[in-house]
Design a protein around this motif. Structure first.
Motif, PDB file in Angstrom:
ATOM      1  N   VAL A 180       0.847  -1.209   0.000  1.00 22.89           N
ATOM      2  CA  VAL A 180       0.000   0.000   0.000  1.00 22.89           C
ATOM      3  C   VAL A 180       0.882   1.260   0.000  1.00 22.89           C
ATOM      4  N   GLU A 181       2.004   1.205   0.734  1.00 26.27           N
ATOM      5  CA  GLU A 181       2.952   2.334   0.731  1.00 26.27           C
ATOM      6  C   GLU A 181       3.611   2.460  -0.647  1.00 26.27           C
ATOM      7  N   SER A 182       3.890   1.311  -1.281  1.00 22.96           N
ATOM      8  CA  SER A 182       4.485   1.338  -2.630  1.00 22.96           C
ATOM      9  C   SER A 182       3.563   2.060  -3.604  1.00 22.96           C
ATOM     10  N   LEU A 183       2.274   1.779  -3.495  1.00 18.27           N
ATOM     11  CA  LEU A 183       1.305   2.420  -4.401  1.00 18.27           C
ATOM     12  C   LEU A 183       1.338   3.939  -4.236  1.00 18.27           C
ATOM     13  N   LYS A 184       1.517   4.392  -2.993  1.00  8.07           N
ATOM     14  CA  LYS A 184       1.585   5.846  -2.740  1.00  8.07           C
ATOM     15  C   LYS A 184       2.741   6.490  -3.481  1.00  8.07           C
ATOM     16  N   LEU A 185       3.843   5.737  -3.633  1.00  9.54           N
ATOM     17  CA  LEU A 185       5.004   6.271  -4.352  1.00  9.54           C
ATOM     18  C   LEU A 185       4.669   6.577  -5.807  1.00  9.54           C
ATOM     19  N   LEU A 186       3.623   5.923  -6.311  1.00  9.95           N
ATOM     20  CA  LEU A 186       3.165   6.192  -7.678  1.00  9.95           C
ATOM     21  C   LEU A 186       1.938   7.116  -7.682  1.00  9.95           C
ATOM     22  N   GLY A 187       1.620   7.677  -6.528  1.00  3.74           N
ATOM     23  CA  GLY A 187       0.500   8.609  -6.439  1.00  3.74           C
ATOM     24  C   GLY A 187      -0.854   7.936  -6.304  1.00  3.74           C
ATOM     25  N   VAL A 188      -0.865   6.646  -5.992  1.00  6.60           N
ATOM     26  CA  VAL A 188      -2.131   5.909  -5.869  1.00  6.60           C
ATOM     27  C   VAL A 188      -2.446   5.695  -4.381  1.00  6.60           C
ATOM     28  N   GLU A 189      -3.556   6.265  -3.915  1.00  3.92           N
ATOM     29  CA  GLU A 189      -3.997   6.096  -2.521  1.00  3.92           C
ATOM     30  C   GLU A 189      -4.995   4.948  -2.463  1.00  3.92           C
ATOM     31  N   ALA A 190      -4.800   4.026  -1.537  1.00  3.01           N
ATOM     32  CA  ALA A 190      -5.680   2.848  -1.446  1.00  3.01           C
ATOM     33  C   ALA A 190      -7.156   3.260  -1.374  1.00  3.01           C
ATOM     34  N   GLY A 191      -7.454   4.293  -0.598  1.00  2.00           N
ATOM     35  CA  GLY A 191      -8.845   4.719  -0.412  1.00  2.00           C
ATOM     36  C   GLY A 191      -9.508   5.244  -1.671  1.00  2.00           C
ATOM     37  N   LEU A 219      -8.208  -9.407  -8.309  1.00  2.00           N
ATOM     38  CA  LEU A 219      -7.460 -10.446  -7.593  1.00  2.00           C
ATOM     39  C   LEU A 219      -7.234 -11.607  -8.554  1.00  2.00           C
ATOM     40  N   SER A 220      -5.980 -11.902  -8.838  1.00  2.00           N
ATOM     41  CA  SER A 220      -5.698 -13.028  -9.735  1.00  2.00           C
ATOM     42  C   SER A 220      -6.166 -14.317  -9.080  1.00  2.00           C
ATOM     43  N   HIS A 221      -5.931 -14.422  -7.787  1.00  2.00           N
ATOM     44  CA  HIS A 221      -6.386 -15.554  -6.978  1.00  2.00           C
ATOM     45  C   HIS A 221      -6.209 -15.161  -5.523  1.00  2.00           C
ATOM     46  N   MET A 222      -6.529 -16.055  -4.596  1.00  2.00           N
ATOM     47  CA  MET A 222      -6.551 -15.669  -3.184  1.00  2.00           C
ATOM     48  C   MET A 222      -5.399 -16.251  -2.368  1.00  2.00           C
ATOM     49  N   HIS A 223      -4.341 -16.711  -3.008  1.00  2.00           N
ATOM     50  CA  HIS A 223      -3.163 -17.128  -2.240  1.00  2.00           C
ATOM     51  C   HIS A 223      -2.678 -15.960  -1.375  1.00  2.00           C
ATOM     52  N   TYR A 224      -2.050 -16.303  -0.236  1.00  2.00           N
ATOM     53  CA  TYR A 224      -1.723 -15.299   0.789  1.00  2.00           C
ATOM     54  C   TYR A 224      -0.911 -14.126   0.258  1.00  2.00           C
ATOM     55  N   ASP A 225      -0.105 -14.362  -0.782  1.00  2.00           N
ATOM     56  CA  ASP A 225       0.779 -13.308  -1.284  1.00  2.00           C
ATOM     57  C   ASP A 225       0.132 -12.447  -2.362  1.00  2.00           C
ATOM     58  N   HIS A 226      -1.176 -12.618  -2.565  1.00  2.00           N
ATOM     59  CA  HIS A 226      -1.892 -11.846  -3.584  1.00  2.00           C
ATOM     60  C   HIS A 226      -3.110 -11.117  -3.041  1.00  2.00           C
ATOM     61  N   VAL A 227      -3.522 -11.408  -1.829  1.00  2.00           N
ATOM     62  CA  VAL A 227      -4.826 -10.901  -1.376  1.00  2.00           C
ATOM     63  C   VAL A 227      -4.766 -10.186  -0.010  1.00  2.00           C
ATOM     64  N   GLY A 228      -3.623 -10.282   0.704  1.00  2.00           N
ATOM     65  CA  GLY A 228      -3.513  -9.564   1.980  1.00  2.00           C
ATOM     66  C   GLY A 228      -3.718  -8.079   1.735  1.00  2.00           C
ATOM     67  N   ASN A 229      -3.969  -7.320   2.746  1.00  2.00           N
ATOM     68  CA  ASN A 229      -4.155  -5.863   2.630  1.00  2.00           C
ATOM     69  C   ASN A 229      -5.503  -5.451   2.031  1.00  2.00           C
ATOM     70  N   PHE A 230      -6.398  -6.405   1.769  1.00  2.00           N
ATOM     71  CA  PHE A 230      -7.682  -6.039   1.138  1.00  2.00           C
ATOM     72  C   PHE A 230      -8.480  -5.065   1.994  1.00  2.00           C
ATOM     73  N   ASP A 231      -8.283  -5.158   3.334  1.00  2.00           N
ATOM     74  CA  ASP A 231      -9.055  -4.294   4.234  1.00  2.00           C
ATOM     75  C   ASP A 231      -8.652  -2.819   4.125  1.00  2.00           C
ATOM     76  N   LYS A 232      -7.518  -2.545   3.479  1.00  2.00           N
ATOM     77  CA  LYS A 232      -7.075  -1.146   3.340  1.00  2.00           C
ATOM     78  C   LYS A 232      -7.707  -0.460   2.122  1.00  2.00           C
ATOM     79  N   PHE A 233      -8.419  -1.221   1.313  1.00  2.00           N
ATOM     80  CA  PHE A 233      -9.051  -0.658   0.118  1.00  2.00           C
ATOM     81  C   PHE A 233     -10.547  -0.502   0.389  1.00  2.00           C
ATOM     82  N   GLU A 234     -10.864   0.517   1.178  1.00  2.00           N
ATOM     83  CA  GLU A 234     -12.205   0.631   1.768  1.00  2.00           C
ATOM     84  C   GLU A 234     -13.300   0.963   0.770  1.00  2.00           C
TER      85      GLU A 234
END
Ligand SMILES: [Zn+2]
Length: 280
Positions: free
Chosen positions: A75-86, A93-108
Motif C-alpha cells: 500500500v505504501e508502494s502504491l503511494k510512491l506512484l501517487g495511488v492512494e488505497a482509499g 485479484l488473480s487468486h486468493m493465495h496469501y501473497d496476492h490478497v492480503g491488505n484487502f481491508d485497506k481498500f475501503e
C-alpha cells in the motif's frame, strides 16, 4: 466505427523477496541447480479514470510468519506512484493465495474482481488438504466471503471486460480459479500473467511451478498467455526477479522498487539454460 481503446500505464511494484533454489520452482526439480530468488509484486494499471490494482501482496506480519523478506508495504508502494488505497475503485485479484490478497481491508472503497471458481476452490472440499490449503491464509478467504456479503465482490465466470482495454482471462491450474489480466498500452496488449507463470522459464520450458492444483490446466494456461499477447515479451510473469532488470524504473527515485511495463524492455530476452535458445 469503434472508438479507439484507451492506453493505460502499467507498473510492477516489488514489495518482498526470498532466496530460493532453481529446484524449488519446477515440478520434478531442475538439473542445473543454483540460486533462483523469488520476488513478490503487485501491479497497477493507470488510466484517465483512475487506477486499477492487480493483487494486494501480503502484510509485514505475514512476511514474518512465512519468513519472507518484506521490502515495503504494498500500500505504501502504491503511494510512491501517487495511488492512494482509499481512492481505488477496482481491485483485481488473480487468486486468493496469501501473497496476492492480503491488505484487502485497506481498500475501503474498492470492489474486488475475482473468478467465481476461485471462491469455490478456496472455500471448497480441497481445502482439507494441507498441500493445497497452505498457500491460503484462512482469514483472507473469510475476509473475502464477508466482503461478498457486503456486495463488494464482483465474481466472474470466465472472460470479462472490466473496462475498455482491460480484460480478465481464466488461467487456472496453479489454483483452480486463477485469472490473468490483459491491458491495452502504448506498446500494444500487455498480459499480466500473475501466477499463471511464476517465472519466464516455467512457460518457456513447459515445466509448471511446484505449487499446483491441476498440471494439465497449468500447461494450457501457458498457451492462453501466448494467445493473448502479441509477442512473448508482452507477457509478465508473477514472481520473476528478471522483470526488475528487464523494464525501466517508473522514475529515477523508484529504481529497484517499481518498473514500467508499458515501456519497451531495456534488457535482452531471457535465455533458456538448457538450450541456449532465446525466448522469441
Ligand atoms: Zn499463487
Amino acid at each position: 466505427m469503434q472508438a479507439a481503446l484507451p492506453e493505460y500505464e502499467v507498473y510492477a511494484l516489488r514489495y518482498a523477496t526470498r532466496e530460493a533454489q532453481r529446484r524449488d520452482h519446477f515440478i520434478g526439480g531442475d538439473p542445473h541447480d543454483g540460486p533462483m530468488p523469488m520476488d513478490y509484486y503487485v501491479w497497477v494499471i493507470v488510466g484517465a479514470a483512475g487506477a486499477y490494482v492487480l493483487d494486494l501482496g501480503f502484510t509485514a506480519e505475514m512476511a514474518k510468519a512465512r519468513k519472507r523478506t518484506f521490502l515495503r508495504c504494498p500500500v505504501e508502494s502504491l503511494k510512491l506512484l501517487g495511488v492512494e488505497a482509499g481512492d481505488v475503485r477496482d481491485v483485481i485479484l488473480s487468486h486468493m493465495h496469501y501473497d496476492h490478497v492480503g491488505n484487502f481491508d485497506k481498500f475501503e472503497n474498492a470492489r474486488f474482481h475475482l473468478q467465481e471458481r476461485e471462491m469455490a476452490y478456496a472455500t471448497g472440499r480441497h481445502m482439507r488438504y494441507h498441500r493445497l490449503a497452505h498457500s491460503y491464509h484462512v482469514d483472507d478467504v473469510v475476509g473475502m466471503v464477508r466482503l461478498n456479503f457486503k456486495g463488494r465482490v464482483e465474481m466472474h465466470a470466465g472472460e470479462v471486460e472490466v473496462a475498455p482495454g482491460i480484460t480478465l482471462h481464466p488461467t487456472q491450474g496453479h489454483s483452480d480459479g486463477l485469472q490473468s489480466v490483459r491491458v491495452h498500452t502504448r506498446r500494444g496488449w500487455v498480459v499480466l500473467a500473475s501466477d499463471a507463470t511464476h517465472y519466464y522459464e516455467n512457460m518457456m520450458s513447459n515445466r509448471p511451478y511446484s505449487t499446483a492444483f491441476h498440471i494439465g490446466d497449468m500447461l494450457d494456461a501457458y498457451r492462453t498467455l501466448e494467445r493473448l499477447a502479441p509477442t512473448p515479451r508482452h507477457i509478465i510473469p508473477g514472481h520473476d526477479a528478471y522483470v526488475m532488470k528487464e523494464y525501466p524504473a517508473a522514475k529515477p527515485s523508484l529504481e529497484g522498487i517499481a518498473v514500467r511495463l508499458d515501456s519497451e524492455p531495456i534488457a535482452p530476452a531471457i535465455v533458456l539454460p538448457e538450450t541456449g535458445g532465446h525466448y522469441r
